[in-house]
Enzyme design. Structure first.
Site, PDB file in Angstrom:
ATOM      1  CD  GLU A 439      -2.913   1.302   0.285  1.00  0.00           C
ATOM      2  OE1 GLU A 439      -3.001   0.421  -0.595  1.00  0.00           O
ATOM      3  OE2 GLU A 439      -3.652   2.301   0.309  1.00  0.00           O
ATOM      4  CB  THR A 550      -9.974   9.031 -11.098  1.00  0.00           C
ATOM      5  OG1 THR A 550      -8.833   8.611 -10.364  1.00  0.00           O
ATOM      6  CG2 THR A 550     -11.203   9.039 -10.208  1.00  0.00           C
TER       7      THR A 550
HETATM    8  C1  DMJ Z   1     -10.228   3.921  -7.243  1.00  0.00           C
HETATM    9  O1  DMJ Z   1     -11.497   4.044  -6.699  1.00  0.00           O
HETATM   10  C2  DMJ Z   1      -9.838   5.152  -8.020  1.00  0.00           C
HETATM   11  O2  DMJ Z   1      -8.769   4.867  -8.840  1.00  0.00           O
HETATM   12  C3  DMJ Z   1      -9.475   6.299  -7.124  1.00  0.00           C
HETATM   13  O3  DMJ Z   1      -9.041   7.417  -7.842  1.00  0.00           O
HETATM   14  C4  DMJ Z   1      -8.393   5.873  -6.182  1.00  0.00           C
HETATM   15  N1  DMJ Z   1      -8.704   4.674  -5.460  1.00  0.00           N
HETATM   16  C5  DMJ Z   1      -9.280   3.551  -6.144  1.00  0.00           C
HETATM   17  C6  DMJ Z   1      -8.329   2.487  -6.600  1.00  0.00           C
HETATM   18  O4  DMJ Z   1      -7.217   2.271  -5.864  1.00  0.00           O
END
Ligand code: DMJ
Length: 568
Positions: A439, A550
């Site tokens: 992580e 994202t």
């Molecule tokens: C996802 O929900 C998206 O990529 C977000 O921007 C960051 N965290 C998670 C994946 O790790």
């Protein structure tokens, strides 16, 4: 970003000042009119705000409810004709090994979906060890996060039967009439992003109408003095008949966010989806709401040009000086450069914000370890924390994507930086026993790209590293990115695949890992999609036509220049 899953703080009063000056609202409406037939209020548009003490207040947004307008209809056929490539690709010329690897990833997606469907359909995630569903508290009573997140991946992978199963669930069981506290950010990136992408890919109206209906429910979060939304919103239907209205439609700041602040990566990760909500509805209110944050951010002074992660939605000032390109900051930077790309390179304000931010990051946060690994440190009030989160590994792909639009002098430097960061993130995988990354990893006390704390050793099926492999592959065609991606596929199969799905693991440094019993929805939305695209021809979801949100949901380049109205 990725946020602590804590319940929201006690309700704070909502404020009734306009989110944007009247002149701006008029300009935005003009942009919508120029873009196509006149706008109407989207279905179910709220016409009243709600006071902090439970008293209804006049509407503060720019809903065009008072105007009589002809219905707006987005021309889907015209949009499809404007694409430069067929969405699922038009060529099959490839070597048998690449095809076999792609088919393997498709099989993994089918396995992940089939188990979710069998044990958890309608819940948010699958618990693959106990073979049941998980609901959680991020989505305010909404269900089916995995269905919505999986839709476009199923479609792209040509898993037709499975796509129809998911679509049927949306048609018959996806209920928006819920009442609970939701993360504005998560609902936007997963639900609205997933629905919009699936609409653009398929033209099926159900996805568009659900996205618009849900988008309407998020608007009250923007009713703050600055127009910067709060992080948590109650999705319940607002009862305007009641003097003492229930809490529906109210918004809060996260209880853990200092002094009622909003989070950079949350309020800065709305543009792509919200501009498309305006594009599809003809209603500029969504573009207007998303644009307000750029106005505020351009006004506030930035320490050494950096953007701290916490900002007050009341004063528009920073609340804490913690800067990170990983959690809490990450997708803000991503949405700047992608806003520019999605606007057909017309949103010069977003481009400049991205260029300036990256320059400050290069100057103050980019470091090289003793062993020669390039990384991006975090910054706490001027002091560097030599740590990179898994989340920050998306930045290799982002910087490569942005490099194309950088001036001559910067292009090569940015491509080199992108490749070096991606290589460092690969090292964080390669140096673990499972070949999956932790992580967070550090560059201090003799450590290089490894977790030093027990609490940072887990891997929850995150996508960011393979996301960067996919972009670097598409932009350089260096075969090492496919090779690295294939290493991830093998590691996922070996350590995360269990009898009924895929699970995260608690420690990447042991080959007899303990599973966390959670198949995250982003594993289907992002990790498997990016891996699949890594082994596709470049014309499948071509970067010429699509910008990934994202959560890896593809949104098309948007030809309506709503943002230009703001800049005039
Ligand atoms: C996802 O929900 C998206 O990529 C977000 O921007 C960051 N965290 C998670 C994946 O790790």
């Amino acid at each position: 970003t990725d946020l602590p899953r804590s319940p929201p703080a006690a309700a704070e009063p909502r404020h009734a000042s306009p989110a944007a000056p009247r002149r701006l609202r008029e300009k935005l409406r003009t942009a919508a009119r120029m873009a196509g037939p006149p706008a109407r209020t989207a279905p179910g548009a709220r016409q009243q705000g709600q006071g902090g003490e439970g008293r209804p207040e006049p509407a503060t947004g720019a809903t065009p409810a008072r105007e009589t307008r002809a219905p707006f209809r987005f021309d889907y056929e015209r949009f499809r004709r404007s694409l430069r490539h067929p969405v699922r690709g038009g060529r099959a010329g490839e070597d048998p090994e690449t095809r076999a690897r792609r088919m393997k990833i498709k099989e993994m997606m089918k396995f992940a979906w089939d188990n979710y469907k069998q044990y958890a359909l309608g819940k948010n995630e699958l618990r693959p060890l106990t073979k049941n569903g998980h609901i959680g508290n991020m989505f305010g009573g909404l269900r089916g996060a995995t269905v919505i997140d999986a839709l476009d991946t199923l479609y792209i992978m040509e898993l037709e039967e499975e796509f129809q199963e998911a679509k049927k669930w949306v048609e018959k069981s996806f209920d928006l009439n819920v009442n609970g506290e939701a993360s504005l950010f998560e609902v936007n990136i997963r639900y609205i992003g997933g629905l919009l992408a699936t609409y653009y890919l398929t033209g099926e109206e159900v996805f568009k109408s659900k996205a618009l209906e849900l988008g309407e429910k998020l608007l009250p979060a923007f009713n703050t003095p600055t127009g910067i939304p709060r992080g948590v919103i109650n999705l319940g239907r607002q009862d305007t008949r009641s003097f003492f209205s229930p809490c529906s439609g109210m918004s809060w700041s996260w209880g853990w966010a200092s002094a009622g602040s909003s989070i950079l990566a949350e309020f800065g990760t709305l543009h792509l989806e919200f501009l498309h909500l305006s594009e599809l509805s003809g209603n500029p209110v969504f573009a207007e709401k998303a644009s307000a944050s750029h106005l505020v951010l351009n006004r506030v002074e930035k320490p050494q040009g950096l953007y701290p992660n916490f900002l007050s939605p009341v004063t528009g000032n920073w609340v804490q000086h913690h800067v990170s390109i990983g959690g809490l900051g990450d997708s803000f930077y991503e949405y700047l450069i992608k806003s520019w790309l999605m606007s057909d390179k017309k949103d010069l304000e977003a481009k400049k914000m991205y260029d300036d931010a990256l320059e400050a990051i290069e100057k103050h946060l980019v470091k090289k370890s003793a062993g020669g690994l390039t990384y991006i440190a975090e910054w706490r009030g001027g002091i560097l924390d030599h740590k990179m989160g898994h989340l920050a590994c998306f930045s290799g792909g982002m910087i490569a994507l942005g490099a194309e639009g950088a001036g001559e002098e910067r292009r090569q430097r940015h491509m080199d930086l992108a490749a070096e960061i991606t290589s460092t993130c690969h090292e964080s995988y390669a140096r673990s026993d499972t070949k999956l990354g932790p992580e967070a990893f550090r560059f201090d006390a003799g450590s290089e790209a490894m977790a030093t704390r027990l609490s940072e050793r887990y891997y929850i099926l995150r996508p960011e590293v393979v996301e960067s492999y996919m972009y670097l592959w598409r932009l350089t065609h260096d075969p090492k990115y496919r090779q690295w991606g294939w290493e991830v596929v093998k590691a996922l199969e070996k350590h995360c695949r269990v009898e009924a799905g895929f699970s995260g693991i608690r420690d990447v440094y042991t080959t007899i890992p303990t599973h966390d019993n959670m198949q995250q929805s982003f594993f289907l939305a992002e990790t498997l999609k990016y891996l699949y695209l890594l082994f596709c021809e470049d014309d499948v979801l071509s970067l010429d036509d699509w910008v990934f949100n994202t959560e890896a949901h593809p949104l098309p380049v948007n030809h309506t220049n709503f943002k230009a109205a703001v800049q005039q």
